[in-house]
Motif scaffolding. Sequence first.
Motif, PDB file in Angstrom:
ATOM      1  N   LYS A  94       0.842  -1.187   0.000  1.00  0.00           N
ATOM      2  CA  LYS A  94       0.000   0.000   0.000  1.00  0.00           C
ATOM      3  C   LYS A  94       0.883   1.244   0.000  1.00  0.00           C
ATOM      4  CE  LYS A  94      -3.617  -2.176   2.827  1.00  0.00           C
ATOM      5  NZ  LYS A  94      -4.372  -2.086   4.097  1.00  0.00           N
ATOM      6  N   PRO A  95       0.350   2.383  -0.435  1.00  0.00           N
ATOM      7  CA  PRO A  95       1.102   3.626  -0.266  1.00  0.00           C
ATOM      8  C   PRO A  95       1.479   3.804   1.204  1.00  0.00           C
ATOM      9  CG  PRO A  95      -0.816   3.991  -1.654  1.00  0.00           C
ATOM     10  CD  PRO A  95      -0.946   2.601  -1.108  1.00  0.00           C
ATOM     11  N   SER A  96       2.708   4.190   1.444  1.00  0.00           N
ATOM     12  CA  SER A  96       3.164   4.342   2.831  1.00  0.00           C
ATOM     13  C   SER A  96       4.099   5.529   2.960  1.00  0.00           C
ATOM     14  CB  SER A  96       3.862   3.069   3.314  1.00  0.00           C
ATOM     15  OG  SER A  96       5.064   2.844   2.610  1.00  0.00           O
ATOM     16  N   SER A  97       4.161   6.054   4.166  1.00  0.00           N
ATOM     17  CA  SER A  97       5.085   7.141   4.477  1.00  0.00           C
ATOM     18  C   SER A  97       5.622   6.946   5.884  1.00  0.00           C
ATOM     19  CB  SER A  97       4.392   8.506   4.365  1.00  0.00           C
ATOM     20  OG  SER A  97       3.329   8.602   5.302  1.00  0.00           O
ATOM     21  N   VAL A  98       6.823   7.445   6.118  1.00  0.00           N
ATOM     22  CA  VAL A  98       7.421   7.464   7.448  1.00  0.00           C
ATOM     23  C   VAL A  98       7.460   8.920   7.892  1.00  0.00           C
ATOM     24  CG1 VAL A  98       9.445   6.901   8.840  1.00  0.00           C
ATOM     25  CG2 VAL A  98       8.772   5.400   6.942  1.00  0.00           C
ATOM     26  N   VAL A  99       6.948   9.178   9.088  1.00  0.00           N
ATOM     27  CA  VAL A  99       6.732  10.551   9.531  1.00  0.00           C
ATOM     28  C   VAL A  99       7.325  10.770  10.916  1.00  0.00           C
ATOM     29  CG1 VAL A  99       4.964  12.253  10.143  1.00  0.00           C
ATOM     30  CG2 VAL A  99       4.632  10.782   8.149  1.00  0.00           C
ATOM     31  N   ILE A 100       8.000  11.907  11.074  1.00  0.00           N
ATOM     32  CA  ILE A 100       8.437  12.388  12.387  1.00  0.00           C
ATOM     33  C   ILE A 100       7.733  13.714  12.642  1.00  0.00           C
ATOM     34  CG2 ILE A 100      10.372  13.226  13.770  1.00  0.00           C
ATOM     35  CD1 ILE A 100      12.208  11.410  12.168  1.00  0.00           C
ATOM     36  N   GLN A 101       7.129  13.859  13.817  1.00  0.00           N
ATOM     37  CA  GLN A 101       6.421  15.087  14.168  1.00  0.00           C
ATOM     38  C   GLN A 101       6.857  15.543  15.557  1.00  0.00           C
ATOM     39  OE1 GLN A 101       2.818  12.973  13.553  1.00  0.00           O
ATOM     40  NE2 GLN A 101       2.226  14.149  11.746  1.00  0.00           N
ATOM     41  N   PHE A 102       7.143  16.839  15.693  1.00  0.00           N
ATOM     42  CA  PHE A 102       7.611  17.378  16.970  1.00  0.00           C
ATOM     43  C   PHE A 102       7.178  18.833  17.090  1.00  0.00           C
ATOM     44  CE2 PHE A 102      10.860  17.992  13.769  1.00  0.00           C
ATOM     45  CZ  PHE A 102      11.280  19.300  13.947  1.00  0.00           C
ATOM     46  N   VAL A 103       7.026  19.288  18.315  1.00  0.00           N
ATOM     47  CA  VAL A 103       6.649  20.684  18.563  1.00  0.00           C
ATOM     48  C   VAL A 103       7.897  21.483  18.947  1.00  0.00           C
ATOM     49  CG1 VAL A 103       4.276  20.167  19.234  1.00  0.00           C
ATOM     50  CG2 VAL A 103       6.076  20.135  20.969  1.00  0.00           C
ATOM     51  N   ASP A 104       7.738  22.798  18.998  1.00  0.00           N
ATOM     52  CA  ASP A 104       8.865  23.690  19.305  1.00  0.00           C
ATOM     53  C   ASP A 104       9.578  23.318  20.602  1.00  0.00           C
ATOM     54  OD1 ASP A 104       9.086  25.708  17.240  1.00  0.00           O
ATOM     55  OD2 ASP A 104       7.113  26.384  17.857  1.00  0.00           O
ATOM     56  N   ASP A 105       8.790  22.996  21.620  1.00  0.00           N
ATOM     57  CA  ASP A 105       9.368  22.835  22.962  1.00  0.00           C
ATOM     58  C   ASP A 105       9.416  21.379  23.398  1.00  0.00           C
ATOM     59  OD1 ASP A 105       6.662  22.435  23.192  1.00  0.00           O
ATOM     60  OD2 ASP A 105       6.380  23.784  24.906  1.00  0.00           O
ATOM     61  N   PHE A 106       9.536  20.444  22.450  1.00  0.00           N
ATOM     62  CA  PHE A 106       9.511  19.037  22.847  1.00  0.00           C
ATOM     63  C   PHE A 106      10.719  18.659  23.711  1.00  0.00           C
ATOM     64  CE2 PHE A 106      12.501  18.546  19.453  1.00  0.00           C
ATOM     65  CZ  PHE A 106      13.113  17.303  19.589  1.00  0.00           C
ATOM     66  N   LEU A 107      11.795  19.438  23.658  1.00  0.00           N
ATOM     67  CA  LEU A 107      12.948  19.230  24.541  1.00  0.00           C
ATOM     68  C   LEU A 107      13.158  20.434  25.456  1.00  0.00           C
ATOM     69  CD1 LEU A 107      15.571  17.480  22.220  1.00  0.00           C
ATOM     70  CD2 LEU A 107      14.194  16.462  24.035  1.00  0.00           C
ATOM     71  N   GLY A 108      12.075  21.150  25.734  1.00  0.00           N
ATOM     72  CA  GLY A 108      12.166  22.330  26.587  1.00  0.00           C
ATOM     73  C   GLY A 108      12.027  23.601  25.772  1.00  0.00           C
ATOM     74  N   LYS A 109      11.479  24.627  26.392  1.00  0.00           N
ATOM     75  CA  LYS A 109      11.146  25.844  25.648  1.00  0.00           C
ATOM     76  C   LYS A 109      12.374  26.585  25.127  1.00  0.00           C
ATOM     77  CE  LYS A 109      10.653  28.627  29.875  1.00  0.00           C
ATOM     78  NZ  LYS A 109      11.756  29.564  29.639  1.00  0.00           N
ATOM     79  N   ASP A 110      13.557  26.307  25.667  1.00  0.00           N
ATOM     80  CA  ASP A 110      14.756  27.025  25.236  1.00  0.00           C
ATOM     81  C   ASP A 110      15.649  26.206  24.304  1.00  0.00           C
ATOM     82  OD1 ASP A 110      14.175  29.352  26.695  1.00  0.00           O
ATOM     83  OD2 ASP A 110      14.978  28.463  28.536  1.00  0.00           O
ATOM     84  N   PHE A 111      15.216  24.994  23.955  1.00  0.00           N
ATOM     85  CA  PHE A 111      16.090  24.121  23.173  1.00  0.00           C
ATOM     86  C   PHE A 111      16.493  24.759  21.854  1.00  0.00           C
ATOM     87  CE2 PHE A 111      16.518  20.645  19.978  1.00  0.00           C
ATOM     88  CZ  PHE A 111      17.681  20.075  20.467  1.00  0.00           C
ATOM     89  N   PHE A 112      15.523  25.208  21.063  1.00  0.00           N
ATOM     90  CA  PHE A 112      15.842  25.782  19.755  1.00  0.00           C
ATOM     91  C   PHE A 112      16.376  27.210  19.858  1.00  0.00           C
ATOM     92  CE2 PHE A 112      12.924  22.397  18.168  1.00  0.00           C
ATOM     93  CZ  PHE A 112      13.836  21.776  17.324  1.00  0.00           C
ATOM     94  N   ASN A 113      16.371  27.774  21.066  1.00  0.00           N
ATOM     95  CA  ASN A 113      16.964  29.098  21.272  1.00  0.00           C
ATOM     96  C   ASN A 113      18.412  29.016  21.723  1.00  0.00           C
ATOM     97  OD1 ASN A 113      14.634  30.614  20.609  1.00  0.00           O
ATOM     98  ND2 ASN A 113      13.781  30.232  22.655  1.00  0.00           N
ATOM     99  N   SER A 114      18.915  27.798  21.913  1.00  0.00           N
ATOM    100  CA  SER A 114      20.306  27.648  22.333  1.00  0.00           C
ATOM    101  C   SER A 114      21.239  27.988  21.174  1.00  0.00           C
ATOM    102  CB  SER A 114      20.557  26.218  22.808  1.00  0.00           C
ATOM    103  OG  SER A 114      20.378  25.296  21.741  1.00  0.00           O
TER     104      SER A 114
END
Length: 298
Positions: A94-114
């Motif tokens: 069948k048609p298939s896809s592999v997906v990763i989904q994450f939010v901004d703060d999934f490792l803490g609110k400052d993770f992507f601000n480091s």
Amino acid sequence: MTKIDLNKAALFQKLPNSEGNSFIVNRYQSPYFETPWHFHQEYELVYCETGFGMRFIGNNFSSYTAGELALIGKNVPHLFKADDSFYKPGATIKPSSVVIQFVDDFLGKDFFNSPEMAEMKRILSLSMNGLMILGDTRHKIRQIMLDMLCCGNVAKLAGLVRIFELLSESTDLQPVSVDEISGVNALDSAKMNRVLEYALTNYKGNISTGDAARLVNLSESAFCRYFKSRTQKPFLNFVIEMRLNEGCRLLNETELSVLEICYESGFKNLSNFNRLFRKRFNQNPAAYRNRRKSCEPF
């Protein structure tokens, strides 16, 4: 860059994290990918594993094939619709896809601000237009995603961080959508999905603005304003884009003649197909096919 609010345009989707995980890694299999045009607060990395069809990201409507990899920003409306011809009832694949989904703060609110994540934060900003991931970066990330499906939680997290590293260093990223488009709420999602389903079902045959307008109980003029406000494209231009993308797929994947592809894509005559194809791709269909076959950059 113009930011366009899709006022009441796409279905908001709340994605449940599996217990004990701060982000989602999953393989999805479905005969046709029935999920409607939707948006969610998670960033989404999607690898098209098997199948082919139409891909809608933001205001970009194009075909997709197996092996493609895209990063879709948070709240960006999107839809992957598998072509009916790929799956036959009873088939094992069948048609298939592999997906990763994450939010901004999934490792803490400052993770992507480091400081270490400054470049990845820029990539996430670019993903608000959708990003196609190409070249060697695509091959490396694809393998990591497949490995993440069957490893432990710590290895999953390490894999995602490695993906962030690859994206931060990559020059193989190509924007998908011209304008940044964000979903707002779900009140009008059924209306837009009826239009998209009508277009997907009928673009190879007879299709009209009047029929689309009647599906959502609007006059033609009101429908034209409605559709353009949500996609920044006139409805008939959108239909032509779908036909041209189908023509490209057939040129790449089949040995059909250009004339056969013209009709198979929904065009009524060869001269119109050639004219519109040249206008979009700056070359005729035969030259496009020859260049692709010779593996020259397009």
